[in-house]
Write an enzyme that holds these catalytic residues in place. Structure first.
Site, mmCIF file in Angstrom:
data_model
loop_
_atom_site.group_PDB
_atom_site.id
_atom_site.type_symbol
_atom_site.label_atom_id
_atom_site.label_comp_id
_atom_site.label_asym_id
_atom_site.label_seq_id
_atom_site.Cartn_x
_atom_site.Cartn_y
_atom_site.Cartn_z
ATOM 1 N N HIS A 37 18.821 -12.155 -5.612
ATOM 2 C CA HIS A 37 17.553 -12.222 -4.865
ATOM 3 C C HIS A 37 17.419 -11.001 -3.948
ATOM 4 O O HIS A 37 16.334 -10.433 -3.819
ATOM 5 C CB HIS A 37 17.505 -13.481 -3.988
ATOM 6 C CG HIS A 37 17.524 -14.766 -4.747
ATOM 7 N ND1 HIS A 37 18.581 -15.643 -4.689
ATOM 8 C CD2 HIS A 37 16.611 -15.330 -5.575
ATOM 9 C CE1 HIS A 37 18.320 -16.706 -5.443
ATOM 10 N NE2 HIS A 37 17.137 -16.535 -6.003
ATOM 11 N N GLY A 147 13.661 -11.964 -11.622
ATOM 12 C CA GLY A 147 14.912 -11.504 -12.227
ATOM 13 C C GLY A 147 14.877 -11.615 -13.740
ATOM 14 O O GLY A 147 14.331 -12.562 -14.302
ATOM 15 N N ASP A 150 16.340 -14.762 -15.850
ATOM 16 C CA ASP A 150 15.442 -15.780 -16.403
ATOM 17 C C ASP A 150 14.443 -15.061 -17.313
ATOM 18 O O ASP A 150 13.250 -14.948 -17.000
ATOM 19 C CB ASP A 150 14.723 -16.519 -15.270
ATOM 20 C CG ASP A 150 15.706 -17.249 -14.377
ATOM 21 O OD1 ASP A 150 16.142 -18.336 -14.752
ATOM 22 O OD2 ASP A 150 16.070 -16.696 -13.322
ATOM 23 N N GLN A 153 11.389 -17.001 -18.475
ATOM 24 C CA GLN A 153 10.466 -17.206 -17.353
ATOM 25 C C GLN A 153 9.657 -15.932 -17.091
ATOM 26 O O GLN A 153 8.437 -15.973 -16.892
ATOM 27 C CB GLN A 153 11.260 -17.598 -16.108
ATOM 28 C CG GLN A 153 10.457 -17.567 -14.805
ATOM 29 C CD GLN A 153 11.243 -18.110 -13.637
ATOM 30 O OE1 GLN A 153 11.358 -19.308 -13.486
ATOM 31 N NE2 GLN A 153 11.766 -17.238 -12.785
HETATM 32 O O1 PAF Z 1 13.200 -18.458 -10.652
HETATM 33 C C1 PAF Z 1 13.005 -19.280 -9.741
HETATM 34 O O2 PAF Z 1 13.727 -19.323 -8.744
HETATM 35 C C2 PAF Z 1 11.850 -20.265 -9.876
HETATM 36 O O3 PAF Z 1 11.697 -20.685 -11.185
HETATM 37 C C3 PAF Z 1 10.515 -19.733 -9.303
HETATM 38 C C4 PAF Z 1 10.023 -18.517 -10.068
HETATM 39 C C5 PAF Z 1 10.704 -19.363 -7.839
HETATM 40 C C6 PAF Z 1 9.449 -20.810 -9.389
HETATM 41 O O4 PAF Z 1 9.811 -21.967 -8.700
#
Ligand code: PAF
Length: 282
Positions: A37, A147, A150, A153
């Site tokens: 992060h 990131g 994922d 995502q």
């Molecule tokens: O990757 C994450 O931490 C979560 O899926 C996100 C993008 C913050 C959505 O809740």
């Protein structure tokens, strides 16, 4: 650093910065911030005048039998990480603030969401897309940072942003790893020492898959078997999936396809971990 717990306060602060002509970078997170992060935050700070981090353990993206209650939380520490890395606003709403009584609007996608993590976690991407769309509307950032760990995502958020004409630039940032190769994840906290050691079977399998691909192996079944082998040999591990897909559409792909995503998920005890690599066109 400013703090906001309500949509109204976050919108007011971000809106004031935009009126002043500042660019805003948003880093959406579920908290329990780690160096992965922090790398997103630093990238956002380098690119923008103001950085907003959201910390919200989004109940909508957890299935009924998943680890919502156990998901690690430490908002004090998250505040420190944000302060140390140049965040200007930490937005940490409660669930009732983002999903008040009567909430019934969702962002649902198909296709990209059916494979990989979407197959084993059917609630996941509806929850992710809904909350990310809400955060984009509340903060109205110029750029948002996610990131590459994922990878599915990230591909889904890029597609959603394009499909819904959301005026946000999406930036994907590299996977951050421990020195021994384990990808950083908030869920790593749940691993006991034996599980922590066992978890290396995931990055080891992916490294073997990459080696085969880079040496010209074209048999997808053989590559997937090589990725699975260290996980299947590990008594504390249970493979969820190991797949080769096209990195944009998440459809099964030939070994020669570029960009090619090789992704895997494994349970180590009760903890589900994911990792991947992407081969781009040379
Ligand atoms: O990757 C994450 O931490 C979560 O899926 C996100 C993008 C913050 C959505 O809740």
């Amino acid at each position: 650093m400013e703090f906001a717990k309500t949509v109204e306060a976050a919108r007011r602060q971000a809106g004031a910065w935009k009126t002043e002509g500042c660019t805003i970078g948003l880093v959406p997170t579920m908290g329990y911030l780690h160096d992965g992060h922090a790398s997103l935050i630093r990238r956002a700070a380098a690119d923008n005048d103001k950085v907003v981090v959201s910390v919200f353990v989004n109940p909508m993206q957890f299935g009924v039998s998943e680890d919502l209650a156990e998901y690690p939380r430490d908002i004090e520490r998250d505040g420190d990480v944000c302060r140390q890395n140049g965040v200007h606003l930490l937005f940490s709403p409660d669930a009732g603030e983002l999903y008040p009584d009567g909430f019934c609007s969702f962002v649902d996608m198909s296709g990209l969401t059916d494979a990989l993590c979407g197959r084993s976690r059917p609630a996941l991407f509806r929850g992710v897309c809904t909350v990310v769309a809400k955060l984009f509307h509340i903060i109205q950032p110029h750029t948002a940072y996610f990131g590459q760990k994922d990878a599915q995502q990230l591909a889904i958020i890029r597609r959603m942003t394009a499909d819904l004409n959301l005026p946000v630039n999406i930036v994907g940032c590299p996977v951050v790893r421990e020195p021994d190769g384990l990808a950083l994840s908030s869920r790593n906290k749940h691993l006991n020492p034996a599980e922590r050691k066992a978890a290396l079977c995931l990055s080891a399998g992916l490294a073997e898959g990459r080696r085969l691909l880079e040496n010209g192996e074209t048999d997808v079944r053989r590559i997937k078997a090589a990725v699975r082998a260290p996980m299947e040999a590990e008594p504390l591990a249970r493979v969820d999936y190991a797949e080769l897909v096209d990195a944009d559409g998440m459809r099964p792909a030939a070994a020669a396809h570029r960009p090619l995503l090789c992704a895997a998920a494994v349970f180590i005890g009760a903890t589900r971990l994911i990792d991947n690599f992407i081969l781009d066109a040379e």
